[in-house]
Motif scaffolding. Sequence first.
Motif, PDB file in Angstrom:
ATOM      1  N   ILE A 211       0.821  -1.185  -0.230  1.00 59.56           N
ATOM      2  CA  ILE A 211       0.078  -0.226   0.163  1.00 59.56           C
ATOM      3  C   ILE A 211       1.155   0.966  -0.276  1.00 59.56           C
ATOM      4  O   ILE A 211       0.970   2.166  -0.806  1.00 59.56           O
ATOM      5  CB  ILE A 211      -1.204  -0.163   0.840  1.00 59.56           C
ATOM      6  CG1 ILE A 211      -2.433  -0.975   1.328  1.00 59.56           C
ATOM      7  CG2 ILE A 211      -1.738   1.297   1.514  1.00 59.56           C
ATOM      8  CD1 ILE A 211      -2.756  -1.454   1.921  1.00 59.56           C
ATOM      9  N   LYS A 212       2.336   0.915   0.657  1.00 60.61           N
ATOM     10  CA  LYS A 212       2.656   2.075   0.861  1.00 60.61           C
ATOM     11  C   LYS A 212       3.172   2.593  -0.684  1.00 60.61           C
ATOM     12  O   LYS A 212       3.744   4.046  -1.014  1.00 60.61           O
ATOM     13  CB  LYS A 212       4.026   2.267   2.023  1.00 60.61           C
ATOM     14  CG  LYS A 212       4.779   2.665   1.932  1.00 60.61           C
ATOM     15  CD  LYS A 212       5.655   2.875   3.192  1.00 60.61           C
ATOM     16  CE  LYS A 212       7.111   3.871   3.139  1.00 60.61           C
ATOM     17  NZ  LYS A 212       8.120   3.397   4.614  1.00 60.61           N
ATOM     18  N   GLN A 213       3.666   1.669  -0.947  1.00 56.53           N
ATOM     19  CA  GLN A 213       4.243   1.453  -2.506  1.00 56.53           C
ATOM     20  C   GLN A 213       3.532   2.237  -3.367  1.00 56.53           C
ATOM     21  O   GLN A 213       4.208   2.921  -4.314  1.00 56.53           O
ATOM     22  CB  GLN A 213       4.831   0.298  -3.261  1.00 56.53           C
ATOM     23  CG  GLN A 213       6.136   0.243  -2.137  1.00 56.53           C
ATOM     24  CD  GLN A 213       6.427  -1.118  -3.005  1.00 56.53           C
ATOM     25  OE1 GLN A 213       5.915  -1.317  -4.079  1.00 56.53           O
ATOM     26  NE2 GLN A 213       7.304  -2.082  -1.448  1.00 56.53           N
ATOM     27  N   GLY A 214       2.002   1.431  -3.198  1.00 53.27           N
ATOM     28  CA  GLY A 214       1.197   2.587  -4.369  1.00 53.27           C
ATOM     29  C   GLY A 214       0.986   3.679  -3.643  1.00 53.27           C
ATOM     30  O   GLY A 214       0.804   4.495  -5.219  1.00 53.27           O
ATOM     31  N   GLU A 215       0.877   4.599  -2.717  1.00 51.55           N
ATOM     32  CA  GLU A 215       1.170   5.386  -2.210  1.00 51.55           C
ATOM     33  C   GLU A 215       1.779   6.851  -3.222  1.00 51.55           C
ATOM     34  O   GLU A 215       1.832   7.840  -3.395  1.00 51.55           O
ATOM     35  CB  GLU A 215       0.580   5.965  -1.040  1.00 51.55           C
ATOM     36  CG  GLU A 215      -0.620   5.219  -0.202  1.00 51.55           C
ATOM     37  CD  GLU A 215      -0.627   5.002   1.768  1.00 51.55           C
ATOM     38  OE1 GLU A 215      -1.315   4.934   1.979  1.00 51.55           O
ATOM     39  OE2 GLU A 215       0.524   5.882   2.125  1.00 51.55           O
TER      40      GLU A 215
END
Length: 109
Positions: free
Chosen positions: A4-8
């Motif tokens: 999720i962090k990478q997507g953000e």
Amino acid sequence: MEIIKQGEMAGLEKSMPLYGAKQILEWLAERGIKFAVASNNDSSCINGAFEKFGFPNPSAIVGRDRVSMPKPSTEGVLLALNIMGLGIGECWLVGDAPIDIEIGSKLDM
């Protein structure tokens, strides 16, 4: 959570600030008015946005990585207030989504 962090962070590359956001934050900073960010995003993404857009640094950044319960829990807002040394009655809560209204109604005492 790392995915999720990478997507953000990938989304941050394409993002643009809301019209007037920088001016409002600069106005607050020039007057010494503390402000914080409490978000369901990761703190590093929030920091990245402030750096990318040249926003003044907030007094506190509380992302989902700093709380046990995400919004609409009041935990993030209360942590931000604690970091800034403020009580609930000494601040304004400004949001950009209905979930923020829900948090505000939980804090209204």
